[in-house]
Motif scaffolding. Sequence first.
Motif, PDB file in Angstrom:
ATOM      1  N   HIS A  11       0.803  -1.235   0.000  1.00 46.34           N
ATOM      2  CA  HIS A  11       0.000   0.000   0.000  1.00 46.34           C
ATOM      3  C   HIS A  11       0.830   1.277   0.000  1.00 46.34           C
ATOM      4  O   HIS A  11       0.329   2.357  -0.236  1.00 46.34           O
ATOM      5  N   HIS A 108      12.722  -6.595   0.025  1.00 49.07           N
ATOM      6  CA  HIS A 108      12.089  -5.724   1.020  1.00 49.07           C
ATOM      7  C   HIS A 108      12.307  -6.217   2.461  1.00 49.07           C
ATOM      8  O   HIS A 108      12.561  -5.417   3.369  1.00 49.07           O
ATOM      9  N   HIS A 112      14.293  -4.301   5.594  1.00 49.49           N
ATOM     10  CA  HIS A 112      13.775  -4.026   6.947  1.00 49.49           C
ATOM     11  C   HIS A 112      14.855  -4.300   7.994  1.00 49.49           C
ATOM     12  O   HIS A 112      15.002  -3.575   8.969  1.00 49.49           O
ATOM     13  N   GLY A 254       9.370  -4.179  11.235  1.00 47.35           N
ATOM     14  CA  GLY A 254       7.987  -4.342  10.780  1.00 47.35           C
ATOM     15  C   GLY A 254       7.035  -3.502  11.619  1.00 47.35           C
ATOM     16  O   GLY A 254       7.348  -3.141  12.758  1.00 47.35           O
ATOM     17  N   VAL A 286       7.852   0.692   9.930  1.00 47.59           N
ATOM     18  CA  VAL A 286       6.816   0.462   8.920  1.00 47.59           C
ATOM     19  C   VAL A 286       7.469   0.507   7.533  1.00 47.59           C
ATOM     20  O   VAL A 286       8.646   0.852   7.407  1.00 47.59           O
ATOM     21  N   ASP A 287       6.694   0.161   6.513  1.00 47.08           N
ATOM     22  CA  ASP A 287       7.244   0.194   5.160  1.00 47.08           C
ATOM     23  C   ASP A 287       7.750   1.606   4.844  1.00 47.08           C
ATOM     24  O   ASP A 287       7.032   2.581   5.048  1.00 47.08           O
TER      25      ASP A 287
HETATM   26  P1  ATP Z   1       5.034  -5.994   4.780  1.00 45.21           P
HETATM   27  O1  ATP Z   1       4.915  -5.894   3.284  1.00 45.21           O
HETATM   28  O2  ATP Z   1       6.452  -5.861   5.251  1.00 45.21           O
HETATM   29  O3  ATP Z   1       4.344  -7.148   5.374  1.00 45.21           O
HETATM   30  P2  ATP Z   1       2.952  -4.208   5.667  1.00 45.21           P
HETATM   31  O4  ATP Z   1       2.645  -3.022   4.871  1.00 45.21           O
HETATM   32  O5  ATP Z   1       2.008  -5.340   5.618  1.00 45.21           O
HETATM   33  O6  ATP Z   1       4.413  -4.665   5.308  1.00 45.21           O
HETATM   34  P3  ATP Z   1       3.923  -2.648   7.889  1.00 45.21           P
HETATM   35  O7  ATP Z   1       3.767  -1.289   7.273  1.00 45.21           O
HETATM   36  O8  ATP Z   1       5.293  -3.069   8.255  1.00 45.21           O
HETATM   37  O9  ATP Z   1       3.186  -3.832   7.151  1.00 45.21           O
HETATM   38  O10 ATP Z   1       3.002  -2.715   9.190  1.00 45.21           O
HETATM   39  C1  ATP Z   1       1.601  -2.600   9.151  1.00 45.21           C
HETATM   40  C2  ATP Z   1       1.003  -3.460  10.240  1.00 45.21           C
HETATM   41  O11 ATP Z   1       1.504  -3.049  11.525  1.00 45.21           O
HETATM   42  C3  ATP Z   1      -0.503  -3.379  10.310  1.00 45.21           C
HETATM   43  O12 ATP Z   1      -1.014  -4.687  10.362  1.00 45.21           O
HETATM   44  C4  ATP Z   1      -0.767  -2.621  11.623  1.00 45.21           C
HETATM   45  O13 ATP Z   1      -1.958  -2.984  12.268  1.00 45.21           O
HETATM   46  C5  ATP Z   1       0.442  -3.025  12.447  1.00 45.21           C
HETATM   47  N1  ATP Z   1       0.725  -2.065  13.511  1.00 45.21           N
HETATM   48  C6  ATP Z   1       1.021  -0.753  13.388  1.00 45.21           C
HETATM   49  N2  ATP Z   1       1.138  -0.171  14.607  1.00 45.21           N
HETATM   50  C7  ATP Z   1       0.924  -1.155  15.522  1.00 45.21           C
HETATM   51  C8  ATP Z   1       0.892  -1.210  16.942  1.00 45.21           C
HETATM   52  N3  ATP Z   1       1.090  -0.132  17.675  1.00 45.21           N
HETATM   53  N4  ATP Z   1       0.644  -2.416  17.509  1.00 45.21           N
HETATM   54  C9  ATP Z   1       0.443  -3.520  16.777  1.00 45.21           C
HETATM   55  N5  ATP Z   1       0.427  -3.522  15.442  1.00 45.21           N
HETATM   56  C10 ATP Z   1       0.674  -2.374  14.814  1.00 45.21           C
END
Ligand code: ATP
Length: 328
Positions: A11, A108, A112, A254, A286-287
Amino acid sequence: MNCLGIESTAHTFGIAIVTTKGKVLSNTKKVFTTKTGGMIPAKVADFHVANCDQVLADALKQAKLKLKDIDLISYSAAPGIGHSLRIGAMFARSLAVNLDKPIVGVNHCIAHLEIGKLMTKAKNPVLLYASGANTQVIAYEGKKYRIFGETLDIGVGNFIDAFARELELGFPGGPKIEKLALKSKNYIELPYVVKGMDVSFGGILTNLKQKIKSGKFKKEDLCYSTQETVFAMLLEVSERAMAHCEKNELLLGGGVACNKRLQQMADKMCKERKAKSFVPENQYLVDNAAMIAWQGILQHKAGEITRIEDAVIRPYERTDDVVINYLE
Ligand code: ATP
Ligand code: FE2
């Protein structure tokens, strides 16, 4: 030397500029969101196409640089959603061709890890990579980042988001669950699913859905109990990987690692075994594109250049498919 990195595995469409010394000159992004739930890949791709020029302009402005100051282009080639990856790869190729600069495709998940090492100065850690789509316990051994444990079904972030959806808390669920969990200390028994070195969340989600439906439990108690259970699962596997590899550093990565309770539990586990736990600031958990730019620098320093015709995407590449040339 300045590397411009492009992140577009899901996203987030991000662009960052990082120097060879690891200084982040800019780290910008636009994130696709939706009120109605799911991410439709074609819609996310449209969003990235609509925003890429603006994100580039923002990245250059923040860094106070012009395109001519860029020496290297890197992009997330893997893993991720094909529709999203393709936009980033195409944008990277056209920049590389137009500027006549080298291009490097990166993984990716490994990015990280490396940005965490850069930011925290952890040297040789076990990484707990807990994001939306990924949940892996990783450590470096013999030219590869090896996966010591991982989820057998969904990523912990996606699990938390699905649980939050059941509680009608909205997306992303993680921060909302964390806030509610602070209001409780009442532990409700949940399945604890560790299988060897792996974890699984599907059964816990089903159990939680039943508990929500029964109407017998308070939201905050369920949030508290969920965090305590799944974070303990993740740290049990991480601890075993640390013991096995004889490593005394744990690095969190992550989006889920933004969670203060997870950070606190990681810290406690590490202290008990005289190890150290490291967490970079949230923008690098985060990403983000800074990690892609830094990963490009590391690989380029080791002599890696992707030929333009090979600058493709690998949606299903695994962390341990990649040979690491820049580490002993
Ligand atoms: P990837 O492609 O690496 O899997 P992604 O876009 O799915 O990346 P990230 O951007 O690394 O994921 O993280 C998003 C996730 O982190 C979401 O599922 C969100 O709910 C979770 N997240 C963010 N803040 C918190 C928090 N404080 N506690 C628990 N989870 C969290
Ligand atoms: Fe990610």
